[in-house]
Design an enzyme around this catalytic site. Structure first.
Site, PDB file in Angstrom:
ATOM      1  N   GLU A  62       0.826  -1.215   0.000  1.00 60.07           N
ATOM      2  CA  GLU A  62       0.000   0.000   0.000  1.00 60.07           C
ATOM      3  C   GLU A  62       0.858   1.262   0.000  1.00 60.07           C
ATOM      4  OE1 GLU A  62      -3.579  -1.777   2.769  1.00 60.07           O
ATOM      5  OE2 GLU A  62      -1.735  -1.091   3.728  1.00 60.07           O
ATOM      6  N   ASP A 233      -7.440  -4.987   8.591  1.00 52.80           N
ATOM      7  CA  ASP A 233      -7.120  -3.724   7.924  1.00 52.80           C
ATOM      8  C   ASP A 233      -7.030  -3.899   6.413  1.00 52.80           C
ATOM      9  OD1 ASP A 233      -4.845  -5.229   7.865  1.00 52.80           O
ATOM     10  OD2 ASP A 233      -3.515  -3.743   8.736  1.00 52.80           O
TER      11      ASP A 233
HETATM   12  P1  NAD Z   1       2.374 -10.560  13.615  1.00 49.50           P
HETATM   13  O1  NAD Z   1       2.255 -11.542  12.488  1.00 49.50           O
HETATM   14  O2  NAD Z   1       3.710 -10.225  14.163  1.00 49.50           O
HETATM   15  O3  NAD Z   1       1.472 -11.071  14.852  1.00 49.50           O
HETATM   16  C1  NAD Z   1       0.165 -11.523  14.713  1.00 49.50           C
HETATM   17  C2  NAD Z   1      -0.133 -12.502  15.848  1.00 49.50           C
HETATM   18  O4  NAD Z   1      -1.524 -12.859  15.763  1.00 49.50           O
HETATM   19  C3  NAD Z   1       0.673 -13.799  15.766  1.00 49.50           C
HETATM   20  O5  NAD Z   1       1.380 -13.995  16.962  1.00 49.50           O
HETATM   21  C4  NAD Z   1      -0.405 -14.874  15.552  1.00 49.50           C
HETATM   22  O6  NAD Z   1      -0.098 -16.101  16.175  1.00 49.50           O
HETATM   23  C5  NAD Z   1      -1.627 -14.204  16.188  1.00 49.50           C
HETATM   24  N1  NAD Z   1      -2.917 -14.747  15.764  1.00 49.50           N
HETATM   25  C6  NAD Z   1      -3.318 -15.092  14.508  1.00 49.50           C
HETATM   26  N2  NAD Z   1      -4.599 -15.550  14.548  1.00 49.50           N
HETATM   27  C7  NAD Z   1      -5.000 -15.464  15.843  1.00 49.50           C
HETATM   28  C8  NAD Z   1      -6.207 -15.794  16.517  1.00 49.50           C
HETATM   29  N3  NAD Z   1      -7.246 -16.323  15.867  1.00 49.50           N
HETATM   30  N4  NAD Z   1      -6.281 -15.565  17.854  1.00 49.50           N
HETATM   31  C9  NAD Z   1      -5.205 -15.050  18.541  1.00 49.50           C
HETATM   32  N5  NAD Z   1      -4.033 -14.746  17.956  1.00 49.50           N
HETATM   33  C10 NAD Z   1      -3.925 -14.948  16.622  1.00 49.50           C
HETATM   34  O7  NAD Z   1       1.609  -9.248  13.099  1.00 49.50           O
HETATM   35  P2  NAD Z   1       1.706  -7.745  13.670  1.00 49.50           P
HETATM   36  O8  NAD Z   1       2.775  -7.006  13.004  1.00 49.50           O
HETATM   37  O9  NAD Z   1       1.640  -7.768  15.165  1.00 49.50           O
HETATM   38  O10 NAD Z   1       0.336  -7.165  13.091  1.00 49.50           O
HETATM   39  C11 NAD Z   1      -0.909  -7.662  13.556  1.00 49.50           C
HETATM   40  C12 NAD Z   1      -2.001  -7.162  12.652  1.00 49.50           C
HETATM   41  O11 NAD Z   1      -2.119  -5.742  12.784  1.00 49.50           O
HETATM   42  C13 NAD Z   1      -1.728  -7.418  11.159  1.00 49.50           C
HETATM   43  O12 NAD Z   1      -2.933  -7.908  10.581  1.00 49.50           O
HETATM   44  C14 NAD Z   1      -1.379  -6.069  10.605  1.00 49.50           C
HETATM   45  O13 NAD Z   1      -1.740  -5.940   9.247  1.00 49.50           O
HETATM   46  C15 NAD Z   1      -2.199  -5.158  11.503  1.00 49.50           C
HETATM   47  N6  NAD Z   1      -1.699  -3.782  11.624  1.00 49.50           N
HETATM   48  C16 NAD Z   1      -2.604  -2.795  11.675  1.00 49.50           C
HETATM   49  C17 NAD Z   1      -2.191  -1.495  11.827  1.00 49.50           C
HETATM   50  C18 NAD Z   1      -3.201  -0.399  11.921  1.00 49.50           C
HETATM   51  O14 NAD Z   1      -2.833   0.764  11.851  1.00 49.50           O
HETATM   52  N7  NAD Z   1      -4.465  -0.714  12.124  1.00 49.50           N
HETATM   53  C19 NAD Z   1      -0.821  -1.202  11.902  1.00 49.50           C
HETATM   54  C20 NAD Z   1       0.097  -2.239  11.892  1.00 49.50           C
HETATM   55  C21 NAD Z   1      -0.359  -3.546  11.756  1.00 49.50           C
END
Ligand code: NAD
Length: 350
Positions: A62, A233
């Site tokens: 993005e 997101d």
């Molecule tokens: P990451 O991959 O480091 O961590 C995600 C965690 O979620 C993992 O530990 C995984 O085991 C866990 N997980 C997956 N499915 C699950 C479930 N059903 N129940 C509980 N835990 C579960 O990712 P990250 O960098 O921490 O990012 C997390 C999310 O946040 C991503 O989807 C990312 O796109 C989003 N994000 C959003 C913003 C925003 O501004 N809204 C900013 C950054 C990241």
């Protein structure tokens, strides 16, 4: 650090880490939250557009641009949930700030660490306006890369003292608890999401899965709770059961983007939502009562990255944590770009 017009300060990942450590991670997020609030207060004057997304079967890339008429900023960011299993980050980013006056870049930086800081600071700003006063207990669902930042921002800005953690992968929860130990939080590993929500004032969902997931179901959500749903997101990527959305007062960043990417993609296109900036400016109420369920459907908007870039530029005025990049061509005669290249050939030869 002072810099000339034809070089651009660049903050590498190493320098970003050192800058964050120089200040302290909580201080960074407290300062960033102030920049985000400041920019949300002047929301109408920004150029706004839903981010430009390029989707693939495994993820999304993005571009997120905005401008306040004086500065222009953009972030390049990806989201690839499958990366983590391959030893790669789910989210990586870099970004740039430029002068609207000349169009010249004035700052280039890594934004993977900066995104984690700004996302956590944004959740904290939303929680300030939407959570019950005196909130102490946070349920943190998804204990990956973003999670420690989320917990510490809510501690520093909202006064959270207890974090109840759940992840489908217990190793992620262990990592998160290890990283947060000794930082003044009471940390409790939970066996299920339902268990994590026991007694929580605020829940942050921060999971990564490219599907319509139901990390939280309606029966888990008691009255009065505030939800920061930040993991959903992308189109086809959500975290909350639709019934929760039907009971909640929903707050978003930029509706045009959130309707495509947020939890509310599950709702009718005209389902009422409120804009967080209007709560911050006092134009509309945030929490309407102790029993209200409030949801910040956070997808991450360009203005938050712009705030982060502004904060970084200010921080670099007194920090040595950047290097100058030779990024801008600077011929003596602006029309003689070709001659500048040829003179370099002479220099190389002699
Ligand atoms: P990451 O991959 O480091 O961590 C995600 C965690 O979620 C993992 O530990 C995984 O085991 C866990 N997980 C997956 N499915 C699950 C479930 N059903 N129940 C509980 N835990 C579960 O990712 P990250 O960098 O921490 O990012 C997390 C999310 O946040 C991503 O989807 C990312 O796109 C989003 N994000 C959003 C913003 C925003 O501004 N809204 C900013 C950054 C990241």
């Amino acid at each position: 650090m002072p810099h000339s017009l034809n070089t651009v300060p660049f903050v590498s990942v190493e320098n970003m880490m050192r800058l964050v450590l120089d200040k302290g991670v909580e201080t960074c997020m407290v300062e960033l939250a102030a920049y985000i609030e400041e920019d949300f207060r002047r929301w109408p004057l920004f150029d706004k557009t839903p981010r430009v997304a390029s989707h693939s079967s495994d993820g999304v890339i993005e571009l997120m641009p905005t401008s306040d008429g004086i500065d222009y900023g953009f972030k390049y960011v990806n989201g690839h949930p499958k990366n983590m299993k391959e030893g790669l980050q789910t989210v990586t980013a870099f970004g740039l700030l430029a002068s609207v006056d000349t169009g010249y870049p004035v700052l280039l930086t890594e934004m993977t660490v900066l995104t984690a800081l700004r996302t956590a600071a944004t959740s904290a700003v939303a929680s300030t306006y939407l959570a019950r006063p005196g909130a102490k207990v946070l349920a943190m669902i998804g204990n990956g890369a973003q999670s420690e930042f989320q917990a510490l921002a809510l501690k520093a800005i909202n006064g959270i003292d207890t974090v109840r953690l759940f992840d489908i992968d217990p190793a992620a929860t262990r990592k998160c608890i290890d990283n947060l130990t000794g930082r003044g939080l009471n940390l409790i590993a939970c066996a299920t999401a339902e268990d994590a929500l026991e007694g929580a004032d605020i829940v942050t969902t921060c999971t990564a899965d490219k599907q319509y997931a139901t990390i939280l179901t309606d029966n888990m959500i008691g009255s009065g709770i505030h939800i920061n749903a930040i993991g959903g997101d992308c189109p086809g990527k959500t975290e909350l059961h639709r019934d929760i959305l039907l009971r909640a007062d929903i707050f978003v960043e930029y509706p045009e983007q959130t309707r495509i990417e947020g939890e509310i993609q599950q709702l009718d296109p005209d389902h009422p939502v409120k804009e967080l900036w209007q709560v911050i400016t006092g134009q509309i109420p945030g929490r309407t009562g102790a029993d209200a369920i409030t949801l910040f459907d956070g997808v991450g908007f360009a203005i938050e990255d712009f705030s982060a870039l502004r904060w970084l530029r200010k921080t670099l005025e007194t920090s040595p944590r950047s290097v100058e990049l030779d990024l801008i061509a600077d011929p003596d005669d602006p029309r003689d770009l070709f001659g500048m290249v040829m003179r370099e050939q002479e220099r190389m030869a002699g």
